[in-house]
Design an enzyme around this catalytic site. Structure first.
Site, PDB file in Angstrom:
ATOM      1  CG  HIS A  72      -2.090  -0.903   1.101  1.00 50.67           C
ATOM      2  ND1 HIS A  72      -3.186  -0.852   1.937  1.00 50.67           N
ATOM      3  CD2 HIS A  72      -2.350  -1.900   0.213  1.00 50.67           C
ATOM      4  CE1 HIS A  72      -4.055  -1.767   1.582  1.00 50.67           C
ATOM      5  NE2 HIS A  72      -3.567  -2.424   0.545  1.00 50.67           N
ATOM      6  CE1 TYR A 201      -6.556   4.047  10.577  1.00 51.00           C
ATOM      7  CE2 TYR A 201      -5.929   3.968   8.256  1.00 51.00           C
ATOM      8  CZ  TYR A 201      -5.741   3.552   9.564  1.00 51.00           C
ATOM      9  OH  TYR A 201      -4.747   2.652   9.864  1.00 51.00           O
ATOM     10  N   PRO A 293      -5.000   0.358  18.138  1.00 54.18           N
ATOM     11  CG  PRO A 293      -6.786  -0.955  17.442  1.00 54.18           C
ATOM     12  CD  PRO A 293      -6.211  -0.295  18.654  1.00 54.18           C
ATOM     13  CE  LYS A 297       3.292   3.896  13.578  1.00 54.96           C
ATOM     14  NZ  LYS A 297       3.492   3.333  12.267  1.00 54.96           N
ATOM     15  CE1 TYR A 385      -1.909   4.192   9.208  1.00 61.56           C
ATOM     16  CE2 TYR A 385      -0.517   3.003   7.664  1.00 61.56           C
ATOM     17  CZ  TYR A 385      -1.692   3.103   8.373  1.00 61.56           C
ATOM     18  OH  TYR A 385      -2.653   2.118   8.274  1.00 61.56           O
TER      19      TYR A 385
END
Length: 393
Positions: A72, A201, A293, A297, A385
């Site tokens: 991704h 998200y 979550p 991480k 991220y």
């Protein structure tokens, strides 16, 4: 039984550490309280940072990952009926993430360890770690109905927050910093191709939602729900309808529906235990820290811990110097707290706090608007991220 390093727990932290030590010529024994079948089917995280993938490749544990993982290059944020994609490579100098379930990482590492003929004992329940402040700590455990001991030069606790290793650090020397969030995640697995190419998200007045995936044919989705929610109270139709509402965006995008094969509720909390070392006992992964979550991480922090620790143990074996071992806790905690802050930021920006004010909601929207309009804000998110470089002492 005698070994150089005794490892408690065969999650990704314990198994990756065992693999790193094996490659460095350092003998170790892995003790796991559960049976192999249970360990290999536990559903956990599915996002791997660049540094984690690099570590797995370096120890020869990425053959299936490279063949099957979904690469991704970004994520999509949604709020107020709009979507904004954060492009990782352009913002980070080429970094990206991989979708590859923790269960698969564990399977790969178990297979390698067993193929090497290295000691890995399932159904070995550890009762105590004794003498951690001496040069010969002892792990007491039960295996195949017999009480046994493992004498070590070093013990590494990769057995989680409620494990024996964490409790072996005297309470007078141990500090735990913790935040419990006023909501949980209802997670589902569904036999339906994902409705998106990258994770979504979504911030919504009704609560957070996340669209993820396990494979090109299996979707993984989450809904923010109140603490104490019983998954049985949510019918399949209710779940899909709520996901539809929270992911709603202007345009032609549609959520694919399919058979739900699993439901579970995941509480949300942040926790850090300091120090991550006591004598010859070292804590790694969830034994030392837990993150919500939202920032993806958990597994990656565990991998970073054991890479640092393996390097320190190899340095000790090669040079006789304990400098890197002595620095282990401080080295890891610098990265841990950065990841904790990012996970907190993602969680509090995207979730709907039941006690929030309209003012606080507007601040959330303002932050999302800034990520969409500022390359600097977007780069900060992308860098965290995709994962910071592994720490050095």
């Amino acid at each position: 039984m005698r070994t150089t390093v005794g490892i408690i727990g065969s999650g990704p932290a314990g198994l990756l550490l065992a693999r790193l030590l094996h490659r460095a010529g350092i003998d170790c024994v892995v003790l796991e309280s559960r049976e192999r079948a249970h360990v290999e089917r536990r559903q956990r995280a599915g996002i791997l940072e660049q540094a984690t993938v690099d570590a797995l490749r370096a120890v020869g544990a990425a053959q299936r990952l490279d063949a099957e993982a979904l690469v991704h290059d970004g994520i999509e944020l949604r709020w107020n009926g709009r979507g904004h994609r954060v492009d990782f490579p352009s913002l980070t100098g080429g970094r990206r993430v991989w979708v590859y379930a923790q269960t698969e990482v564990v399977k790969d590492l178990i297979a390698l360890r067993l193929a090497d003929g290295a000691p890995l004992f399932f159904g070995a329940r550890v009762h105590a770690v004794e003498g951690a402040d001496t040069d010969r700590p002892v792990v007491r455990y039960t295996h195949e109905g017999k009480e046994k001991t493992l004498t070590c030069d070093y013990v590494v606790g990769c057995d989680g927050f409620h494990g024996v290793a964490r409790d072996a650090v005297p309470a007078t020397l141990r500090r735990t910093f913790e935040r419990v969030y006023p909501y949980s995640w209802l997670g589902i697995l569904a036999d339906v191709p994902p409705s998106c190419d990258e994770l979504i998200y979504a911030h919504s007045p009704r609560g957070f939602a996340l669209h993820s995936m396990r494979t090109p044919h299996v979707s993984r989705l989450y809904l923010q729900v109140p603490n104490g929610t019983d998954p049985a109270d949510w019918s399949d139709r209710r779940i899909w309808d709520e996901l539809d509402t929270r992911f709603a965006v202007d345009g032609a995008w549609r959520l694919r529906r399919g058979p739900i094969t699993a439901k579970s509720v995941l509480p949300m909390r942040s926790s850090v235990t300091e120090p991550m070392r006591y004598g010859r006992l070292f804590l790694a992964g969830d034994a030392a820290h837990i993150v919500p979550p939202t920032g993806a991480k958990g597994l990656n922090l565990a991998a970073a811990d054991v890479v640092v620790l393996a390097r320190a143990l190899a340095h000790r074996a090669e040079t006789g110097s304990a400098d890197l071992l002595d620095a282990y806790s401080d080295t890891c905690l610098r990265r841990v707290w950065r990841a904790e802050h990012f996970s907190y930021f993602m969680t509090t920006t995207l979730h709907t706090d039941p006690g929030r004010s309209d003012f606080e909601t507007r601040l959330q929207i303002s932050q999302l608007d800034r990520i969409a309009s500022s390359p600097h804000a977007a780069a900060e998110l992308a860098e965290n991220y995709t994962g910071l470089p592994l720490p050095h002492a």
